[in-house]
Motif scaffolding. Structure first.
Motif, short mmCIF file in Angstrom:
data_model
loop_
_atom_site.label_atom_id
_atom_site.label_comp_id
_atom_site.label_asym_id
_atom_site.label_seq_id
_atom_site.Cartn_x
_atom_site.Cartn_y
_atom_site.Cartn_z
N PHE A 96 0.88 -1.17 0.00
CA PHE A 96 0.00 0.00 0.00
C PHE A 96 0.92 1.23 0.00
N THR A 97 0.51 2.31 0.64
CA THR A 97 1.24 3.59 0.47
C THR A 97 2.66 3.58 1.02
N ASP A 98 2.95 2.72 2.00
CA ASP A 98 4.34 2.66 2.49
C ASP A 98 5.29 2.31 1.34
N ALA A 99 4.80 1.50 0.38
CA ALA A 99 5.63 1.14 -0.78
C ALA A 99 5.94 2.39 -1.61
N THR A 100 5.00 3.31 -1.68
CA THR A 100 5.25 4.53 -2.47
C THR A 100 6.33 5.37 -1.80
N PHE A 101 6.26 5.48 -0.47
CA PHE A 101 7.30 6.24 0.25
C PHE A 101 8.66 5.54 0.13
N ALA A 102 8.64 4.20 0.14
CA ALA A 102 9.90 3.46 0.06
C ALA A 102 10.49 3.48 -1.36
N TYR A 103 9.66 3.19 -2.38
CA TYR A 103 10.16 3.06 -3.76
C TYR A 103 10.29 4.42 -4.45
N GLN A 104 9.17 5.17 -4.53
CA GLN A 104 9.24 6.46 -5.23
C GLN A 104 9.99 7.50 -4.37
N GLY A 105 9.77 7.46 -3.05
CA GLY A 105 10.43 8.41 -2.16
C GLY A 105 11.90 8.07 -1.95
N ALA A 106 12.14 7.06 -1.11
CA ALA A 106 13.53 6.72 -0.77
C ALA A 106 14.29 6.17 -1.98
N GLY A 107 13.66 5.29 -2.76
CA GLY A 107 14.34 4.64 -3.88
C GLY A 107 14.66 5.61 -5.00
N ARG A 108 13.64 6.31 -5.50
CA ARG A 108 13.84 7.21 -6.64
C ARG A 108 14.26 8.62 -6.21
N GLY A 109 14.07 8.93 -4.93
CA GLY A 109 14.45 10.26 -4.44
C GLY A 109 13.39 11.32 -4.67
N PHE A 110 12.14 10.88 -4.89
CA PHE A 110 11.06 11.83 -5.14
C PHE A 110 10.64 12.49 -3.82
N SER A 111 10.16 13.75 -3.93
CA SER A 111 9.83 14.55 -2.74
C SER A 111 8.84 13.87 -1.79
N LEU A 112 9.25 13.69 -0.54
CA LEU A 112 8.37 13.06 0.46
C LEU A 112 7.20 13.98 0.80
N GLU A 113 7.44 15.31 0.71
CA GLU A 113 6.35 16.26 1.00
C GLU A 113 5.24 16.09 -0.04
N THR A 114 5.63 15.99 -1.30
CA THR A 114 4.62 15.80 -2.36
C THR A 114 3.88 14.48 -2.18
N LEU A 115 4.63 13.44 -1.81
CA LEU A 115 3.97 12.14 -1.58
C LEU A 115 2.97 12.23 -0.43
N SER A 116 3.34 12.97 0.63
CA SER A 116 2.43 13.13 1.78
C SER A 116 1.15 13.85 1.35
N LEU A 117 1.33 14.85 0.48
CA LEU A 117 0.18 15.61 -0.02
C LEU A 117 -0.75 14.70 -0.83
N LEU A 118 -0.14 13.91 -1.71
CA LEU A 118 -0.94 12.99 -2.53
C LEU A 118 -1.61 11.93 -1.65
N GLU A 119 -0.87 11.46 -0.65
CA GLU A 119 -1.42 10.45 0.27
C GLU A 119 -2.70 10.99 0.91
N ARG A 120 -2.63 12.24 1.39
CA ARG A 120 -3.80 12.82 2.06
C ARG A 120 -4.96 12.99 1.06
N MET A 121 -4.65 13.47 -0.13
CA MET A 121 -5.72 13.67 -1.14
C MET A 121 -6.41 12.37 -1.49
#
Ligand SMILES: Nc1ncnc2c1ncn2[C@@H]1O[C@H](COP(=O)(O)OP(=O)(O)O)[C@@H](O)[C@H]1O
Ligand SMILES: Cc1cn([C@H]2C[C@H](O)[C@@H](COP(=O)(O)OP(=O)(O)O)O2)c(=O)[nH]c1=O
Length: 225
Positions: A96-121
């Motif tokens: 679920f969403t932890d995978a997005t923080f792990a792969y797109q966030g930590a893995g790819r280096g994508f902004s965690l703030e943006t991911l948090s925003l999308l998570e909430r939306m």
């Protein structure tokens, strides 16, 4: 989310052993008379499975990847997860969403703030409780060293676009999971995935027995074949 259902996600790097334990756990819940919705991300609906095909096979930039993952998740929540929880079912979700923080966030280096925003939306505004952010009641995190996972995968299957990433990528993903677990210790249960299938089964069922969600006898009689 205060529903009658139970939402459990399975997380970890590719090859950690998550998928092997989902069906046995579904059987254990069924043995207790529960209805189980077994599902996965990205995927779980026709639309989301189409997005999964693209995500696993096509090259794209990090924002496109994050948006597609969350688009798939929104459809999955609306069509499958929220209705199953409202019916009182047990939802077992492979990632679920932890995978997005792990792969797109930590893995790819994508902004965690943006991911948090999308998570909430994506995880709010859902019929039963529109103001609450839908999250798993429990996340079973299969923690395993990337070298062990890679060894298992080499024997098991041809790699997809994520599984083909190098060791450094999986080190970052593993650290991403550790950070998510540290931030939500009450939701996460760390499973030592390097142990035998039987020992892994015992760890995860112990966590469910402790919460009063699984009977000791059912846990003792089940497990991966
Ligand atoms: N505890 C374990 N010990 C040894 N091999 C395992 C264990 N758990 C799973 N495997 C094997 O490792 C491979 C990957 O397991 P899988 O459950 O598909 O992982 P994931 O879903 O986390 O990618 C499979 O071949 C599986 O049979
Ligand atoms: C849910 C999710 C998965 N993924 C990736 C991780 C996995 O490599 C891939 C598919 O997950 P998975 O279903 O675990 O793959 P498999 O069936 O091959 O074991 O998608 C993300 O990058 N972000 C996400 O939010």
């Amino acid at each position: 989310m205060a529903t009658r259902g139970l939402f459990i996600s399975f997380e970890g790097i590719d090859g950690a052993g998550k998928s092997s334990h989902i069906e046995p756990l579904a059987d254990a819940f069924r043995a207790q008379g529960r209805t189980v919705a077994r599902t996965r991300e990205p995927g779980g609906t026709e639309l989301a499975e189409s997005l999964r095909e693209l995500l696993l096979n096509r090259t794209m930039d990090a924002l496109t990847e994050a948006l597609l993952v969350f688009a798939a998740r929104r459809d999955h929540i609306c069509q499958v997860i929220a209705p199953a929880l409202a019916r009182g079912e047990v939802v077992l979700c492979d990632r679920f969403t932890d995978a997005t923080f792990a792969y797109q966030g930590a893995g790819r280096g994508f902004s965690l703030e943006t991911l948090s925003l999308l998570e909430r939306m994506v995880q709010t505004g859902i019929a039963v409780e529109p103001d609450l952010m839908l999250e798993p009641d429990l996340t079973l995190w299969f923690d395993v060293a990337p070298a062990v996972a890679a060894e298992r995968l080499a024997l098991a299957r041809a790699p997809d676009r994520f599984e083909a990433q190098d060791a450094a990528f999986f080190e970052r993903v593993a650290q991403g999971y550790a950070a998510r677990a540290q931030a939500a210790p009450e939701r996460f249960v760390r499973i030592d995935g390097a142990q035998s299938r039987h020992a892994v089964w015992q760890q995860l069922t112990n966590a469910l027995v402790r919460r009063g969600w699984l009977a000791i006898m059912v846990a003792a009689n089940g497990g991966p074949k």
